[in-house]
Design a protein around this motif. Structure first.
Motif, PDB file in Angstrom:
ATOM      1  N   VAL A 133      -1.670  10.695  25.609  1.00 33.02           N
ATOM      2  CA  VAL A 133      -2.033   9.554  24.762  1.00 33.02           C
ATOM      3  C   VAL A 133      -2.280   8.285  25.572  1.00 33.02           C
ATOM      4  O   VAL A 133      -3.296   7.615  25.394  1.00 33.02           O
ATOM      5  N   GLU A 134      -1.351   7.953  26.465  1.00 31.82           N
ATOM      6  CA  GLU A 134      -1.501   6.707  27.229  1.00 31.82           C
ATOM      7  C   GLU A 134      -2.783   6.723  28.060  1.00 31.82           C
ATOM      8  O   GLU A 134      -3.503   5.722  28.136  1.00 31.82           O
ATOM      9  N   ALA A 135      -3.097   7.880  28.651  1.00 33.49           N
ATOM     10  CA  ALA A 135      -4.310   7.998  29.465  1.00 33.49           C
ATOM     11  C   ALA A 135      -5.574   7.792  28.626  1.00 33.49           C
ATOM     12  O   ALA A 135      -6.614   7.357  29.138  1.00 33.49           O
ATOM     13  N   ALA A 136      -5.485   8.108  27.325  1.00 35.30           N
ATOM     14  CA  ALA A 136      -6.655   7.981  26.436  1.00 35.30           C
ATOM     15  C   ALA A 136      -6.632   6.684  25.622  1.00 35.30           C
ATOM     16  O   ALA A 136      -7.498   6.477  24.774  1.00 35.30           O
ATOM     17  N   ALA A 137      -5.664   5.803  25.895  1.00 40.15           N
ATOM     18  CA  ALA A 137      -5.455   4.628  25.040  1.00 40.15           C
ATOM     19  C   ALA A 137      -6.679   3.726  24.938  1.00 40.15           C
ATOM     20  O   ALA A 137      -7.031   3.259  23.848  1.00 40.15           O
ATOM     21  N   SER A 138      -7.364   3.477  26.063  1.00 39.16           N
ATOM     22  CA  SER A 138      -8.532   2.574  26.009  1.00 39.16           C
ATOM     23  C   SER A 138      -9.669   3.229  25.245  1.00 39.16           C
ATOM     24  O   SER A 138     -10.403   2.573  24.491  1.00 39.16           O
ATOM     25  N   GLU A 139      -9.824   4.546  25.397  1.00 38.62           N
ATOM     26  CA  GLU A 139     -10.857   5.284  24.667  1.00 38.62           C
ATOM     27  C   GLU A 139     -10.552   5.282  23.161  1.00 38.62           C
ATOM     28  O   GLU A 139     -11.441   5.079  22.332  1.00 38.62           O
ATOM     29  N   ILE A 140      -9.272   5.479  22.828  1.00 38.25           N
ATOM     30  CA  ILE A 140      -8.848   5.436  21.424  1.00 38.25           C
ATOM     31  C   ILE A 140      -9.127   4.058  20.834  1.00 38.25           C
ATOM     32  O   ILE A 140      -9.628   3.938  19.713  1.00 38.25           O
ATOM     33  N   ALA A 141      -8.814   3.010  21.592  1.00 36.17           N
ATOM     34  CA  ALA A 141      -9.039   1.641  21.123  1.00 36.17           C
ATOM     35  C   ALA A 141     -10.515   1.406  20.813  1.00 36.17           C
ATOM     36  O   ALA A 141     -10.865   0.789  19.798  1.00 36.17           O
ATOM     37  N   GLU A 142     -11.378   1.931  21.669  1.00 41.06           N
ATOM     38  CA  GLU A 142     -12.823   1.765  21.463  1.00 41.06           C
ATOM     39  C   GLU A 142     -13.294   2.532  20.230  1.00 41.06           C
ATOM     40  O   GLU A 142     -14.046   2.004  19.403  1.00 41.06           O
ATOM     41  N   LEU A 143     -12.823   3.769  20.072  1.00 42.69           N
ATOM     42  CA  LEU A 143     -13.234   4.588  18.927  1.00 42.69           C
ATOM     43  C   LEU A 143     -12.760   3.986  17.611  1.00 42.69           C
ATOM     44  O   LEU A 143     -13.429   4.125  16.584  1.00 42.69           O
ATOM     45  N   CYS A 144     -11.616   3.326  17.651  1.00 46.94           N
ATOM     46  CA  CYS A 144     -11.025   2.783  16.418  1.00 46.94           C
ATOM     47  C   CYS A 144     -11.358   1.306  16.186  1.00 46.94           C
ATOM     48  O   CYS A 144     -10.753   0.657  15.328  1.00 46.94           O
ATOM     49  N   SER A 145     -12.321   0.795  16.941  1.00 42.05           N
ATOM     50  CA  SER A 145     -12.619  -0.646  16.852  1.00 42.05           C
ATOM     51  C   SER A 145     -13.678  -0.988  15.797  1.00 42.05           C
ATOM     52  O   SER A 145     -14.044  -2.142  15.641  1.00 42.05           O
ATOM     53  N   ALA A 146     -14.176   0.005  15.070  1.00 46.67           N
ATOM     54  CA  ALA A 146     -15.196  -0.253  14.041  1.00 46.67           C
ATOM     55  C   ALA A 146     -14.638  -1.166  12.953  1.00 46.67           C
ATOM     56  O   ALA A 146     -13.423  -1.296  12.790  1.00 46.67           O
ATOM     57  N   ASP A 147     -15.549  -1.779  12.192  1.00 44.96           N
ATOM     58  CA  ASP A 147     -15.149  -2.760  11.180  1.00 44.96           C
ATOM     59  C   ASP A 147     -14.537  -2.148   9.926  1.00 44.96           C
ATOM     60  O   ASP A 147     -13.857  -2.839   9.173  1.00 44.96           O
ATOM     61  N   ASP A 148     -14.828  -0.885   9.653  1.00 43.15           N
ATOM     62  CA  ASP A 148     -14.300  -0.287   8.421  1.00 43.15           C
ATOM     63  C   ASP A 148     -13.852   1.155   8.678  1.00 43.15           C
ATOM     64  O   ASP A 148     -14.078   1.718   9.747  1.00 43.15           O
ATOM     65  N   ASP A 149     -13.202   1.737   7.670  1.00 44.03           N
ATOM     66  CA  ASP A 149     -12.638   3.078   7.803  1.00 44.03           C
ATOM     67  C   ASP A 149     -13.693   4.121   8.155  1.00 44.03           C
ATOM     68  O   ASP A 149     -13.487   4.954   9.040  1.00 44.03           O
ATOM     69  N   LEU A 150     -14.803   4.082   7.454  1.00 41.01           N
ATOM     70  CA  LEU A 150     -15.869   5.065   7.706  1.00 41.01           C
ATOM     71  C   LEU A 150     -16.379   4.978   9.132  1.00 41.01           C
ATOM     72  O   LEU A 150     -16.655   5.990   9.772  1.00 41.01           O
ATOM     73  N   GLY A 151     -16.508   3.754   9.622  1.00 47.52           N
ATOM     74  CA  GLY A 151     -16.970   3.546  10.990  1.00 47.52           C
ATOM     75  C   GLY A 151     -16.030   4.185  12.002  1.00 47.52           C
ATOM     76  O   GLY A 151     -16.469   4.853  12.947  1.00 47.52           O
ATOM     77  N   VAL A 152     -14.720   3.988  11.790  1.00 51.11           N
ATOM     78  CA  VAL A 152     -13.713   4.579  12.686  1.00 51.11           C
ATOM     79  C   VAL A 152     -13.790   6.105  12.632  1.00 51.11           C
ATOM     80  O   VAL A 152     -13.838   6.786  13.668  1.00 51.11           O
ATOM     81  N   ILE A 153     -13.814   6.659  11.413  1.00 55.41           N
ATOM     82  CA  ILE A 153     -13.857   8.121  11.236  1.00 55.41           C
ATOM     83  C   ILE A 153     -15.103   8.699  11.907  1.00 55.41           C
ATOM     84  O   ILE A 153     -15.026   9.687  12.650  1.00 55.41           O
ATOM     85  N   ASN A 154     -16.244   8.075  11.658  1.00 54.54           N
ATOM     86  CA  ASN A 154     -17.504   8.567  12.238  1.00 54.54           C
ATOM     87  C   ASN A 154     -17.527   8.432  13.757  1.00 54.54           C
ATOM     88  O   ASN A 154     -18.048   9.313  14.455  1.00 54.54           O
ATOM     89  N   ASN A 155     -16.958   7.355  14.278  1.00 48.84           N
ATOM     90  CA  ASN A 155     -16.869   7.175  15.737  1.00 48.84           C
ATOM     91  C   ASN A 155     -16.095   8.322  16.391  1.00 48.84           C
ATOM     92  O   ASN A 155     -16.505   8.867  17.419  1.00 48.84           O
ATOM     93  N   ILE A 156     -14.971   8.668  15.778  1.00 49.34           N
ATOM     94  CA  ILE A 156     -14.132   9.730  16.360  1.00 49.34           C
ATOM     95  C   ILE A 156     -14.842  11.084  16.274  1.00 49.34           C
ATOM     96  O   ILE A 156     -14.887  11.841  17.248  1.00 49.34           O
ATOM     97  N   ILE A 157     -15.430  11.368  15.110  1.00 52.86           N
ATOM     98  CA  ILE A 157     -16.131  12.649  14.934  1.00 52.86           C
ATOM     99  C   ILE A 157     -17.268  12.793  15.957  1.00 52.86           C
ATOM    100  O   ILE A 157     -17.502  13.865  16.506  1.00 52.86           O
ATOM    101  N   ALA A 158     -17.956  11.674  16.225  1.00 52.17           N
ATOM    102  CA  ALA A 158     -19.121  11.703  17.126  1.00 52.17           C
ATOM    103  C   ALA A 158     -18.754  11.501  18.597  1.00 52.17           C
ATOM    104  O   ALA A 158     -19.630  11.456  19.455  1.00 52.17           O
ATOM    105  N   ALA A 159     -17.447  11.395  18.882  1.00 50.56           N
ATOM    106  CA  ALA A 159     -17.011  11.082  20.256  1.00 50.56           C
ATOM    107  C   ALA A 159     -17.547  12.090  21.271  1.00 50.56           C
ATOM    108  O   ALA A 159     -17.442  13.290  21.077  1.00 50.56           O
TER     109      ALA A 159
END
Length: 373
Positions: free
Chosen positions: A244-270
């Motif tokens: 988890v710690e090694a992926a923290a910056s990547e997680i922060a970027e994926l979860c930085s979208a403005d709304d829930d759908l944006g976050v979900i779609n970012n992760i799915i498309a990672a």
């Protein structure tokens, strides 16, 4: 004739100084110690008794066998309740959630030390018991997860509270993806007090009975930490490498979208070079689109709530979900027919109507069963 096996065992080990150590053993090895309504009802009664007794110094909780503390709730029993009473009330399932949350809340609020030995699989309902301890032990074989996205549920058992307290957006990411994590991750996430090799479990229990306990609760918490520190020091070299710690910056970027759908779609498309992140993204992509929306909504709504309010919110959402068909379909595909091909109600998270989300957050009864927590 098969001998009757007690699903949960209670023992009082008298210490040298007089007071006893209360030991709880989750004892259904064949189902990885998954919790039933009977188990949580018995635990609630015993914990209430031990809380009031001055001759109980602390509580130690562990699972039988070598594979798991607890792999979750007995999902097949919840499935049966859901399909037999579709639309609700789903009597067994709703009673189970209420009693399970009461146990978890009581453990969180327990003034005496509660040591939870999180060896092996710690998932779902097992995470609820584990997260509630005052000294949470992880071992070299600990594998934790809240994988409810795969069965049309969401991380409950206090997850709405403790996931919101993890660093950055890691709690949201773990909730949406059901990603499993290990001992090092648990320490980083603030979910464990110490890493101890499993070989020392018997010695730890013996050391607790050899402790000279105080009449003061605060002093007894200090004694537990001091005792555990010696085992933590012995175990340092065996700590596995975390993810988890090694992926923290990547997680922060994926979860930085403005709304829930944006976050979900970012992760799915990672498109990650990190296999752990890629696996997490794939789990979200194949999980329930409705669950993904409900998880993101629940995490946001519960951010900043008290523990009591979070459990009350979970009672509402769990009741709403269990009365609808998505959960039953998820369990059918994974555990009943085992075809791993769930027919989710929606083809993607964007297709989930907002009014359906709102419906899940609308109380289905006049009074919350956990109103008196």
């Amino acid at each position: 004739m098969t001998a009757h096996v007690e699903e949960v065992l209670f023992e009082e080990r008298r210490s040298l100084s007089g007071p006893s150590v209360g030991v709880i053993t989750l004892n259904v090895e064949k189902t990885l110690n998954s919790l039933t309504l009977n188990m949580v009802e018995l635990m609630l009664l015993k914990l209430r008794e031990w809380r009031e007794r001055s001759d109980i110094a602390c509580v130690f909780i562990h699972g039988s066998g070598q594979k798991a503390l607890c792999a979750g709730g007995d999902v097949q029993a919840l499935y049966k309740s859901s399909v037999e009473q579709l639309g609700g009330p789903c009597e067994y399932a709703e009673a189970f959630f209420e009693q399970e949350y009461r146990v978890d809340y009581l453990l969180h609020q327990f003034d005496k030390p509660v040591i939870v030995w999180g060896h092996g699989i710690v998932m779902g309902g097992g995470m609820g018991v584990f997260a509630a301890g005052s000294y949470r032990v992880v071992t070299e074989k600990t594998r934790l997860a809240m994988p409810e996205i795969t069965i049309g549920l969401y991380p409950d058992v206090g997850g709405s509270y403790f996931l919101n307290r993890m660093p950055g957006h890691t709690g949201l990411f773990l909730a949406l993806t059901g990603a499993s994590f290990n001992a090092a991750d648990a320490v980083y996430l603030g979910l464990a007090e110490g890493f101890v090799e499993h070989q020392y479990s018997g010695e730890v229990l013996n050391a607790l009975t050899e402790t000279v306990w105080s009449t003061g609760v605060a002093e007894n918490h200090e004694r537990v930490f001091d005792l555990m520190a010696t085992f933590v020091a012995r175990s340092k070299a065996a700590l596995p490498e975390g993810n988890v710690e090694a992926a923290a910056s990547e997680i922060a970027e994926l979860c930085s979208a403005d709304d829930d759908l944006g976050v979900i779609n970012n992760i799915i498309a990672a498109q990650s070079e990190n296999p752990w992140v890629q696996k997490a993204a794939a789990t979200l992509a194949s999980g329930s689109p409705l669950s993904a929306r409900l998880i993101a909504e629940q995490i946001r709504r519960c951010n900043g709530l008290s523990l009591k309010a979070a459990f009350q919110a979970e009672m509402l959402l769990s009741t709403a979900i269990i009365r609808q068909p998505e959960f039953a379909e998820g369990v059918r595909a994974l555990l009943i027919d085992k075809d791993r091909n769930p027919a989710w109600q929606h083809s993607s998270p964007v297709d989930v109507p907002q009014d359906l989300i709102e419906q899940h957050f609308t109380a289905p009864w006049a009074e919350n069963p956990l109103g008196d927590l």
